[in-house]
Design a protein around this motif. Sequence first.
Motif, PDB file in Angstrom:
ATOM      1  N   GLY A 281       3.192   7.961  -3.264  1.00 30.59           N
ATOM      2  CA  GLY A 281       3.726   7.431  -3.304  1.00 30.59           C
ATOM      3  C   GLY A 281       3.107   6.976  -1.892  1.00 30.59           C
ATOM      4  N   VAL A 282       4.294   5.910  -1.869  1.00 28.79           N
ATOM      5  CA  VAL A 282       4.577   5.293  -0.479  1.00 28.79           C
ATOM      6  C   VAL A 282       6.220   5.776   0.461  1.00 28.79           C
ATOM      7  N   GLN A 283       5.468   6.266   1.922  1.00 30.84           N
ATOM      8  CA  GLN A 283       5.959   6.646   2.754  1.00 30.84           C
ATOM      9  C   GLN A 283       7.191   5.845   3.467  1.00 30.84           C
ATOM     10  N   CYS A 284       8.565   6.314   4.147  1.00 35.51           N
ATOM     11  CA  CYS A 284       9.527   5.167   4.243  1.00 35.51           C
ATOM     12  C   CYS A 284       8.987   5.153   5.880  1.00 35.51           C
ATOM     13  N   ARG A 285       9.210   3.701   6.475  1.00 29.06           N
ATOM     14  CA  ARG A 285       9.206   4.249   8.063  1.00 29.06           C
ATOM     15  C   ARG A 285       9.789   4.554   8.949  1.00 29.06           C
ATOM     16  N   HIS A 286      11.439   4.948   8.170  1.00 31.73           N
ATOM     17  CA  HIS A 286      12.339   4.949   8.937  1.00 31.73           C
ATOM     18  C   HIS A 286      13.265   6.332   8.577  1.00 31.73           C
ATOM     19  N   CYS A 287      12.706   6.977   7.819  1.00 30.64           N
ATOM     20  CA  CYS A 287      13.440   8.104   7.043  1.00 30.64           C
ATOM     21  C   CYS A 287      12.132   9.049   6.979  1.00 30.64           C
ATOM     22  N   GLU A 288      11.002   8.542   6.745  1.00 29.45           N
ATOM     23  CA  GLU A 288       9.723   9.406   6.304  1.00 29.45           C
ATOM     24  C   GLU A 288       9.749   9.561   4.667  1.00 29.45           C
ATOM     25  N   SER A 289      10.723   9.745   4.165  1.00 30.37           N
ATOM     26  CA  SER A 289      10.869   9.597   2.435  1.00 30.37           C
ATOM     27  C   SER A 289       9.501   9.591   1.765  1.00 30.37           C
ATOM     28  N   PHE A 290       9.429  10.321   1.485  1.00 32.02           N
ATOM     29  CA  PHE A 290       8.641   9.453   0.013  1.00 32.02           C
ATOM     30  C   PHE A 290       9.308   9.134  -1.067  1.00 32.02           C
ATOM     31  N   ASN A 291      10.526   9.340  -1.377  1.00 21.08           N
ATOM     32  CA  ASN A 291      11.380   8.966  -2.256  1.00 21.08           C
ATOM     33  C   ASN A 291      11.775   7.710  -2.721  1.00 21.08           C
ATOM     34  N   THR A 292      10.224   6.723  -2.959  1.00 22.40           N
ATOM     35  CA  THR A 292      10.588   5.468  -2.749  1.00 22.40           C
ATOM     36  C   THR A 292      10.103   4.646  -4.274  1.00 22.40           C
ATOM     37  N   VAL A 293      10.612   3.348  -4.211  1.00 24.27           N
ATOM     38  CA  VAL A 293      10.048   2.708  -5.693  1.00 24.27           C
ATOM     39  C   VAL A 293       9.296   1.848  -5.193  1.00 24.27           C
ATOM     40  N   VAL A 294       8.763   1.510  -5.908  1.00 28.29           N
ATOM     41  CA  VAL A 294       7.737  -0.262  -6.058  1.00 28.29           C
ATOM     42  C   VAL A 294       8.748  -1.559  -6.846  1.00 28.29           C
ATOM     43  N   GLU A 295       9.776  -1.982  -5.556  1.00 25.96           N
ATOM     44  CA  GLU A 295      10.244  -3.911  -6.560  1.00 25.96           C
ATOM     45  C   GLU A 295       9.650  -4.342  -6.997  1.00 25.96           C
ATOM     46  N   ARG A 296       8.614  -4.662  -6.197  1.00 25.51           N
ATOM     47  CA  ARG A 296       7.509  -5.520  -6.334  1.00 25.51           C
ATOM     48  C   ARG A 296       5.973  -6.049  -5.929  1.00 25.51           C
ATOM     49  N   ILE A 297       5.368  -5.879  -6.874  1.00 26.12           N
ATOM     50  CA  ILE A 297       3.915  -5.931  -6.281  1.00 26.12           C
ATOM     51  C   ILE A 297       3.644  -7.838  -5.263  1.00 26.12           C
ATOM     52  N   THR A 298       2.985  -7.350  -4.477  1.00 23.65           N
ATOM     53  CA  THR A 298       2.823  -9.075  -4.110  1.00 23.65           C
ATOM     54  C   THR A 298       0.843  -9.696  -4.245  1.00 23.65           C
ATOM     55  N   MET A 299       0.501  -8.106  -4.018  1.00 30.50           N
ATOM     56  CA  MET A 299      -1.228  -8.366  -4.187  1.00 30.50           C
ATOM     57  C   MET A 299      -1.648  -7.869  -4.493  1.00 30.50           C
ATOM     58  N   MET A 300      -2.946  -7.677  -5.488  1.00 31.64           N
ATOM     59  CA  MET A 300      -3.386  -6.413  -5.682  1.00 31.64           C
ATOM     60  C   MET A 300      -5.365  -7.084  -5.470  1.00 31.64           C
ATOM     61  N   GLY A 301      -5.898  -5.937  -5.666  1.00 30.09           N
ATOM     62  CA  GLY A 301      -7.523  -6.054  -5.811  1.00 30.09           C
ATOM     63  C   GLY A 301      -7.556  -6.233  -4.680  1.00 30.09           C
ATOM     64  N   GLN A 302      -9.118  -7.334  -4.893  1.00 35.25           N
ATOM     65  CA  GLN A 302      -9.558  -7.404  -3.100  1.00 35.25           C
ATOM     66  C   GLN A 302      -9.295  -8.255  -2.028  1.00 35.25           C
ATOM     67  N   GLU A 303      -7.801  -8.910  -2.613  1.00 37.36           N
ATOM     68  CA  GLU A 303      -7.151  -9.639  -1.743  1.00 37.36           C
ATOM     69  C   GLU A 303      -6.251  -9.386  -1.204  1.00 37.36           C
ATOM     70  N   ALA A 304      -5.659  -7.900  -1.893  1.00 35.90           N
ATOM     71  CA  ALA A 304      -4.618  -6.776  -1.502  1.00 35.90           C
ATOM     72  C   ALA A 304      -5.469  -6.150  -0.587  1.00 35.90           C
ATOM     73  N   HIS A 305      -6.833  -5.579  -0.571  1.00 37.70           N
ATOM     74  CA  HIS A 305      -7.800  -4.338  -0.256  1.00 37.70           C
ATOM     75  C   HIS A 305      -8.350  -5.738   1.619  1.00 37.70           C
ATOM     76  N   ASP A 306      -8.102  -6.891   1.568  1.00 34.12           N
ATOM     77  CA  ASP A 306      -8.611  -7.817   2.666  1.00 34.12           C
ATOM     78  C   ASP A 306      -6.905  -8.107   3.632  1.00 34.12           C
ATOM     79  N   PHE A 307      -6.489  -7.585   3.052  1.00 38.34           N
ATOM     80  CA  PHE A 307      -4.575  -8.045   3.776  1.00 38.34           C
ATOM     81  C   PHE A 307      -4.687  -6.905   4.166  1.00 38.34           C
ATOM     82  N   LEU A 308      -5.384  -5.671   3.652  1.00 36.39           N
ATOM     83  CA  LEU A 308      -4.577  -4.494   4.630  1.00 36.39           C
ATOM     84  C   LEU A 308      -5.863  -4.351   5.522  1.00 36.39           C
TER      85      LEU A 308
END
Length: 314
Positions: free
Chosen positions: A226-253
Motif C-alpha cells: 500500500g501507499v501511506q497518505c502524507r496528510h492523515c497517515e492513512s493507508f486507505n488509498t487507491v492508485v489513480e494513475r501510474i506515471t513511471m515504471m521499472g528502471q525509470e521509476a527506480h532512478d526517479f525515486l
Amino acid sequence: TRPTTGGGKKYQRVLRTSSMPNSFSASMGPPEHHNVDRFAIKEIICRECFTKQSSKSNFCINCNIQFGEYHCAICNLWMSNEERPYHCPDCGFCRVGGGDNFRHCQDCGMCIDKQLFADHNCKVGKYMSNCPVCQEDLFSSRDASHELPCGHAIHWHCFRELASHDSRCPMCKKTAETHERMKPTWDAMAMGIALQPVPPELCKVVTIKCNDCEKVQPRRSWHLLGVQCRHCESFNTVVERITMMGQEAHDFLSRNGGDGEDDGGEEAVVQPVQRRQRQVQQSPVVHPQGTIGGGEDVAMQPRQRQVIQSPVVR
C-alpha cells in the motif's frame, strides 16, 4: 371443554364467546402464519377465560388476569419488563432499552443513547435506510446499530463481522475506526514496507488518492502493501494513475530520496526528502493476516461502542 383438576378423566364445559370457532375437529386446516398489523387490532381474547374485549386494557374484564407487565395501548403490545420497553411518540412505536437511557434526535429520526447524544454524528435520514451488509431496515430493526465516523450507520453485529477482514465503511470506503485506533496498524504497515523494498524492475511512480482525507498526491512510490497518505497517515488509498515504471521509476525515486514530495501539483519541481519508501495501489486498510512486521492489529478489534439506536419491539 377442559379436564378437571380432580385427577380423573371428567371434563367440564367452558362457555365460548361468539369469537371462538364452532368446532375444533380435524376438518379445520393447519394454522396459518401471517403478518398482523398490530396497530389495527381492535379486540383481543383472554387466553384464560376466552372473553373477547377491547385491546386497550391490560386486565381481563371477566377474570381480571393481567396480560403483561408492560402494556402499550397505542402499539397493542403486552410483554414483560425484562427488556425495559418504552413507547417513543416521535418514532411512533415501542423500543427496548429503557426510556430514561435514550433521547430522540429529531434530525437523525432515531432514539440515541443519552451518553453518546452530545457527540453523535447528526445526519438527517441516517437511519432511514437499510444496513449496507444485511440490507435490513435500520429504523425498525430489532438489532442495535453502530455509527461509523463517516456518518453512515450499520448493525453492530454486522460491523463486528465486517471488521474481521475489512475496517472500511462499505458505503463510502472511509476508515471505519478512529485515527487513534488505526495508528498502531498503520505504523506496523509502514514498518513492513520499510523492511521490504520493491525491486528496481517492479518500481512504480504513481498518483494516489486518499479515501479518508480525499486528497490527491502525485509522484508517490508504489508498494505491494500500500501507499501511506502524507496528510492523515492513512493507508486507505487507491492508485489513480501510474506515471513511471521499472528502471525509470527506480532512478526517479533514488534521486528524490525514495518518494516524491507533495507539492500540490503534478508539474511542479519535486524536492528530495529523506523518507522511508511508501506504498500505493488500492491499498488495504489492514493486512489480511491481521499483522505486518509484528504487533497486534487493533483494527481487527472493533471498539465496544454499540450505538446508539434503541432496538424496536416486535
